[in-house]
Design an enzyme around this catalytic site. Structure first.
Site, short mmCIF file in Angstrom:
data_model
loop_
_atom_site.label_atom_id
_atom_site.label_comp_id
_atom_site.label_asym_id
_atom_site.label_seq_id
_atom_site.Cartn_x
_atom_site.Cartn_y
_atom_site.Cartn_z
N CYS A 4 -2.61 5.13 -1.02
CA CYS A 4 -3.70 5.49 -0.09
C CYS A 4 -3.14 5.42 1.32
O CYS A 4 -2.65 4.36 1.75
CB CYS A 4 -4.88 4.54 -0.27
SG CYS A 4 -6.18 4.74 0.97
N ASP A 25 -2.71 16.60 -1.44
CA ASP A 25 -1.56 17.08 -0.69
C ASP A 25 -1.51 16.50 0.72
O ASP A 25 -0.45 16.11 1.20
CB ASP A 25 -1.56 18.61 -0.63
CG ASP A 25 -1.46 19.24 -2.01
OD1 ASP A 25 -0.87 18.60 -2.90
OD2 ASP A 25 -2.00 20.35 -2.21
N ASP A 79 4.54 18.06 2.96
CA ASP A 79 4.50 17.98 1.50
C ASP A 79 4.51 19.39 0.94
O ASP A 79 3.55 20.15 1.11
CB ASP A 79 3.26 17.23 1.02
CG ASP A 79 3.17 17.14 -0.48
OD1 ASP A 79 4.09 16.58 -1.11
OD2 ASP A 79 2.20 17.67 -1.06
N CYS A 103 -5.36 2.56 3.50
CA CYS A 103 -5.21 1.11 3.32
C CYS A 103 -3.90 0.71 2.66
O CYS A 103 -3.58 -0.48 2.60
CB CYS A 103 -6.39 0.56 2.50
SG CYS A 103 -6.41 1.12 0.77
N CYS A 122 -10.54 1.07 -0.47
CA CYS A 122 -11.29 1.26 0.77
C CYS A 122 -12.35 2.34 0.66
O CYS A 122 -13.12 2.56 1.60
CB CYS A 122 -10.34 1.59 1.91
SG CYS A 122 -9.40 3.13 1.67
N GLU A 150 10.35 15.63 1.74
CA GLU A 150 10.72 14.95 0.51
C GLU A 150 11.89 15.69 -0.14
O GLU A 150 11.92 16.92 -0.15
CB GLU A 150 9.52 14.93 -0.44
CG GLU A 150 9.58 13.87 -1.51
CD GLU A 150 8.28 13.77 -2.28
OE1 GLU A 150 8.09 12.80 -3.02
OE2 GLU A 150 7.44 14.69 -2.14
#
Length: 404
Positions: free
Chosen positions: A334, A363, A198, A337, A356, A282
C-alpha cells in the site's frame, strides 16, 4: 557518447545496382570468413586470425573467381570482416559467462548465439568508415565511393561530423543511411521532480503522479490488414514475381507498425526525461514474459526498447534513471501506509488496503511504490536492503540488557 542518426535515402537505378554489388560482396566476404573458421573448428585446427582472414581476402581479389570483389570499396569488405570478428568475440564472451554460471550451479542461458551465414533474402547492410572518404555534400547529398551521390531526406541535421555511415536495405525495399556521431552530453536545467513508471498492457505506462499513457497496440490495430496480405501472399506461386510483390506488401505493413512504435517510444521517453530529474522504472524479464500467453501483446509493447531509450537519453541530458529490482513487489504494498497485502491475480485492477482503507488503482499504486524504491536506489545504490547473513558466535541467542 555515440549516437546513431538514421535517414532515408533515395538511390536511382544505377546507384541501386552499385549498392546491390556492395551488399553482395560484403555478404560473400562475411560468409567466406565464417566458412573458413567453421572448417578449421571441424578439423580441430585453431581459428584463422583476423590478420590471416584479411590477407586471404587480398589474395582472393586477385583470383578470377573473386575478381569482382574489386568492384566495390575495399573498406566495405574490411568492415564485413570486422563484423565477423565482433560476432565471434561476443559469442565467446557469452559462452564463457554461461559456462561459469553453470559451474556455480546457477541456471543460465546463452545470451549471444554463434555467428550464422548471411542470406541474400534478409536485410542487407554495408558500412563505410572515414578512410573510405564518404562525404556529406553542401547540397545535402551523400557521396559514397563507387556508388555515387545519393539523395537524403534530412529529418534533422547532424550535430557533428559522422565517423561512419551504414547503408541498409530492409525487407520493405527501403534504403536508410545510419550515421555514427560522437556527441557531448548536454545536461538540461535541473528540475525538482521525480516520477515512477509502471509499464503494463492495459495502459502502456502508469505514472506516479496519477497519469496513465494509453497503449496504442500497434500490431493488433493492423492485424486485419496483415492477415489479408499474408493470406494473399500464401496463394501466390513460390518464387514468382507476384509472390515477391505480396511479400513486399506484408513487409511494408510490418515496417509501419515498427515505425509507429518507435516514434511513440521516442516521444514519451523524451517527454519523461525533460520533465523529471529522476525517472524510476522496474527491470522486467521480457524474455521470460514473452513465453507466456500474453507474449504477443508484450512484444508489441516493446518495453525493453523504451527502457533503453530512457537510459541513453537520461545520460545525454544529465538526468538519473533508477532501476528497481524485478522481484520488488510493487503491486503488493500500500503506497499510503506501507502494508503488504500479498499477491493478486491480474484481473484485480483495484483493491482496498485492509490497514488504512485506501482504495488503490493497481497500476498507479505500483508506480508510486516504484518511485519510492527508485529514489532509495538513486540515493543509496542498488543494494539498499542487504541480504541475510549468518549470526556471529552466539549472537542469535544474546539477550537484551536488562531483560527478564
Amino acid at each position: 557518447m555515440r549516437l546513431w542518426y538514421r535517414h532515408c535515402i533515395y538511390p536511382d537505378a544505377a546507384q541501386r545496382q552499385a549498392l546491390a554489388r556492395a551488399f553482395g560482396c560484403a555478404r560473400v566476404v562475411y560468409n567466406d570468413g565464417l566458412r573458413l573458421r567453421e572448417d578449421a573448428y571441424q578439423a580441430g585446427l585453431p581459428y584463422p586470425s583476423d590478420g590471416e582472414l584479411s590477407h586471404r581476402l587480398t589474395r582472393a581479389k586477385l583470383t578470377p573467381e573473386r575478381a569482382w570483389l574489386g568492384e566495390v570499396s575495399s573498406v566495405v569488405l574490411q568492415q564485413s570482416l570486422a563484423d565477423l570478428h565482433r560476432a565471434y568475440r561476443n559469442y565467446f564472451r557469452a559462452l564463457k559467462e554461461y559456462k561459469a554460471a553453470r559451474a556455480r550451479g546457477e541456471k543460465a542461458t546463452l545470451k549471444v548465439r554463434k555467428p550464422r551465414f548471411k542470406n541474400r533474402r534478409h536485410d542487407q547492410a554495408a558500412r563505410f568508415t572515414a578512410n573510405s572518404r564518404f562525404r556529406v555534400l553542401p547540397d545535402g547529398r551523400l557521396s559514397l565511393p563507387k556508388v555515387g551521390d545519393l539523395k537524403v531526406r534530412w529529418s534533422r541535421p547532424l550535430p557533428a561530423a559522422p565517423s561512419s555511415v551504414t547503408v541498409t536495405l530492409d525487407g520493405a525495399g527501403r534504403y536508410h543511411a545510419s550515421f555514427v556521431v560522437e556527441v557531448q552530453e548536454a545536461p538540461l536545467p535541473a528540475v525538482d521532480a521525480a516520477v515512477g513508471v509502471d509499464l503494463g498492457l492495459s495502459a502502456f505506462a502508469a505514472l506516479s503522479d496519477g497519469r496513465k499513457v494509453d497503449n496504442p497496440c500497434w500490431l493488433r490495430a493492423r492485424e486485419r490488414a496483415l492477415r489479408r496480405s499474408q493470406r494473399n501472399m500464401a496463394h501466390k506461386r513460390k518464387g514468382s514475381r507476384n509472390q515477391e510483390k505480396a511479400r513486399r506488401r506484408v513487409a511494408r505493413l510490418h515496417a509501419r507498425v515498427a515505425d509507429a512504435r518507435r516514434d511513440f517510444h521516442h516521444q514519451l521517453s523524451t517527454r519523461l526525461v525533460r520533465e523529471h530529474q529522476t525517472v524510476c522504472v522496474e527491470t522486467l524479464n521480457v524474455v521470460a514474459l514473452g513465453r507466456s500467453n500474453l507474449a504477443k501483446s508484450i512484444h508489441d509493447a516493446g518495453w525493453s526498447t523504451f527502457v533503453g531509450m530512457l537510459e541513453y537519453k537520461a545520460r545525454l541530458y544529465g538526468r538519473t534513471l533508477a532501476k528497481v529490482d524485478r522481484w520488488y513487489p510493487s503491486s503488493q504494498y500500500c503506497s499510503a501506509c506501507g502494508r503488504r497485502d500479498g499477491p493478486k491475480p491480474l484481473k484485480v485492477r483495484e483493491w482496498t488496503c485492509p490497514g488504512c482503507g485506501t482504495t488503490h488503482d493497481r497500476d498507479l499504486n505500483a508506480a508510486r511504490n516504484i518511485l519510492a524504491a527508485g529514489l532509495a536506489v538513486a540515493a543509496c545504490g542498488p543494494d539498499v536492503r542487504p541480504g541475510s547473513r549468518r549470526a556471529v558466535g552466539d549472537e542469535a541467542g544474546t539477550a537484551l540488557a536488562g531483560a527478564a
